[in-house]
Design a protein around this motif. Structure first.
Motif, PDB file in Angstrom:
ATOM      1  N   GLN A 215       0.819  -1.152   0.042  1.00 53.68           N
ATOM      2  CA  GLN A 215       0.004  -0.044   0.123  1.00 53.68           C
ATOM      3  C   GLN A 215       0.803   1.292  -0.107  1.00 53.68           C
ATOM      4  OE1 GLN A 215      -3.558   0.197   2.466  1.00 53.68           O
ATOM      5  NE2 GLN A 215      -2.848   2.170   3.385  1.00 53.68           N
ATOM      6  N   ASN A 217       1.406   5.579   0.593  1.00 51.39           N
ATOM      7  CA  ASN A 217       0.673   6.722   1.151  1.00 51.39           C
ATOM      8  C   ASN A 217       1.815   7.726   1.108  1.00 51.39           C
ATOM      9  OD1 ASN A 217      -0.775   4.452   3.099  1.00 51.39           O
ATOM     10  ND2 ASN A 217      -1.975   6.088   2.725  1.00 51.39           N
ATOM     11  N   GLU A 221       0.894  11.280   6.205  1.00 49.15           N
ATOM     12  CA  GLU A 221      -0.626  11.274   5.693  1.00 49.15           C
ATOM     13  C   GLU A 221      -1.205  10.798   6.914  1.00 49.15           C
ATOM     14  OE1 GLU A 221      -3.306   9.434   2.320  1.00 49.15           O
ATOM     15  OE2 GLU A 221      -1.019   9.134   2.087  1.00 49.15           O
ATOM     16  N   VAL A 222      -0.820   9.498   7.406  1.00 49.51           N
ATOM     17  CA  VAL A 222      -1.349   8.858   8.460  1.00 49.51           C
ATOM     18  C   VAL A 222      -0.719   8.799   9.846  1.00 49.51           C
ATOM     19  CG1 VAL A 222      -2.458   6.457   9.158  1.00 49.51           C
ATOM     20  CG2 VAL A 222      -2.448   7.036   6.485  1.00 49.51           C
TER      21      VAL A 222
END
Length: 413
Positions: A215, A217, A221-222
């Motif tokens: 994944q 990102n 961002e997270v």
């Protein structure tokens, strides 16, 4: 038993490695340290002598100048020093040339971070397959022990994951590695490792292994808050990191993520530098016709990470929250270590981040010298029995603890 150690590199982590090797020179024998800057090597050995760190007082301490990008030169130095174990804590750019020298000479190889190419940031995953794992077959053919990523993260956290899964679970669902430095160095802005390498970690794609696939990102961002032992609740952000790429291969059905703690000030400064293009690895030409690499300029004006140690206060907490199933019931366990910056400085003149990175590499060297980890092939840390590793780490300064529904305790209680 392999004896005599050659340390490649002369930064803050190399200082920790030199001190800890000296404290165990009854097993590790002669200690040699080499880098492009001889005076830095000599300064590290002077600090070893000032602390009277040698367990056997008449042991050999010797500094050498080497270009570690020259594999043939590294091989000559291995032979000249009689080194049986090479601990590579130099720039990640030299991993493959040093590894090749070990393959040529038969010396055991240890590093603490994945190989990087100077002109590439954040290669396509899995990162180890791009470089190191291509040498697995020849290591096995020649009986060369190569332990990859034997720092803390990667390294100890890989062992934490293996231990949690083996001891507490029938099936693993997720591995979340959390790295929080709750210390303060007192500078307006600084990085705890080589700024060039540090920033390269955060300017590329954030890769994690989730749902059986990679994944992507963006950095910062997270984020989420973590309730951690000793340091309390801290905000950490999803990051790409070395250990995800080997743990995902070993535990493909689990989600594997890495989280690192950052304060708002760090994020703000990083964002400005990045938006201005000052973290680029690509050369630019000034109005005066000088070609410079912006990232190297930023590195030149920031404090040397080794200089942060005096006055550094506070603690680090690094651990793995591992979730899975045991006897049909969901379980979770946090396996972790807490290190203290002031204690690290008092013992060997380093800050805690360098301490946590360097001590595990020496633990790995001791386990190679004494046999349990002398694998005669290439291994990532999670491929090896973690219990001997934890036992040595307990003894030399990085104790492992476990927190779960049964409470908080030493790993072997």
């Amino acid at each position: 038993m392999k004896r005599n150690v050659l340390i490649i590199g002369a930064g803050g982590v190399a200082q920790v490695v030199a001190h800890k090797c000296a404290q165990n020179n009854d097993v590790l024998g002669d200690i040699h340290i080499a880098s492009r800057t001889l005076f830095k090597c000599e300064a590290i050995l002077d600090s070893v002598r000032e602390k009277s760190a040698l367990k056997l007082a008449d042991g050999v301490l010797q500094a050498h100048r080497i270009d570690a990008m020259d594999s043939a030169a590294v091989a000559r130095l291995i032979r000249d020093t009689g080194a049986g174990i090479v601990i590579n804590v130099g720039s990640p750019f030299v991993n493959m040339t040093v590894l090749d020298a070990c393959i040529e000479t038969g010396a055991a190889y240890i590093d603490t971070a994945i190989h990087e190419e100077p002109d590439k940031i954040c290669e396509t995953p899995p990162w180890y397959a791009n470089h190191e794992w291509k040498k697995r077959d020849i290591c096995a053919e020649r009986g060369v022990t190569a332990i990859l990523g034997a720092g803390f993260d990667p390294g100890v956290v890989n062992a934490f994951a293996r231990f949690a899964v083996d001891e507490f679970m029938d099936e693993v669902k997720s591995i979340d590695i959390v790295d929080v430095n709750a210390g303060s160095h007192g500078h307006y802005f600084a990085t705890n490792f080589d700024p060039e390498i540090n920033f390269r970690e955060f300017t590329g794609t954030v890769y994690t292994w989730q749902g059986g696939k990679w994944q992507e990102n963006r950095m910062f961002e997270v984020g989420r808050d973590w309730d951690l032992p000793v340091v309390g609740t801290r905000r950490a952000y999803l990051c790409g990191h070395d250990e995800i790429h080997s743990l995902a291969a070993r535990y493909p059905d689990a989600d594997v993520r890495f989280w690192m703690g950052f304060g708002d000030h760090y994020i703000n400064v990083f964002t400005v530098l990045n938006n201005l293009g000052l973290l680029s690895e690509h050369p630019v030409t000034t109005a005066e016709g000088l070609e410079v690499v912006p990232l190297k300029v930023v590195k030149a004006v920031l404090p040397d990470p080794a200089s942060l140690a005096p006055g550094y206060t506070g603690k680090t907490c690094i651990g793995d929250l591992v979730k899975g199933v045991k006897d049909g019931r969901e379980v979770e366990v946090f396996v972790y270590n807490v290190a203290d910056h002031e204690e690290a400085y008092a013992e060997i003149g380093s800050q805690g981040i360098s301490f946590t990175a360097g001590v595990p590499a020496v633990a790995a060297a001791l386990l190679i010298a004494e046999g349990p980890w002398d694998a005669k092939e290439m291994k990532n840390v999670e491929d090896l029995d973690p219990k001997p590793f934890f036992t040595v780490l307990d003894r030399i300064g990085l104790p492992t603890r476990v927190r779960d529904e049964q409470g908080d305790r030493a790993w072997n209680e």
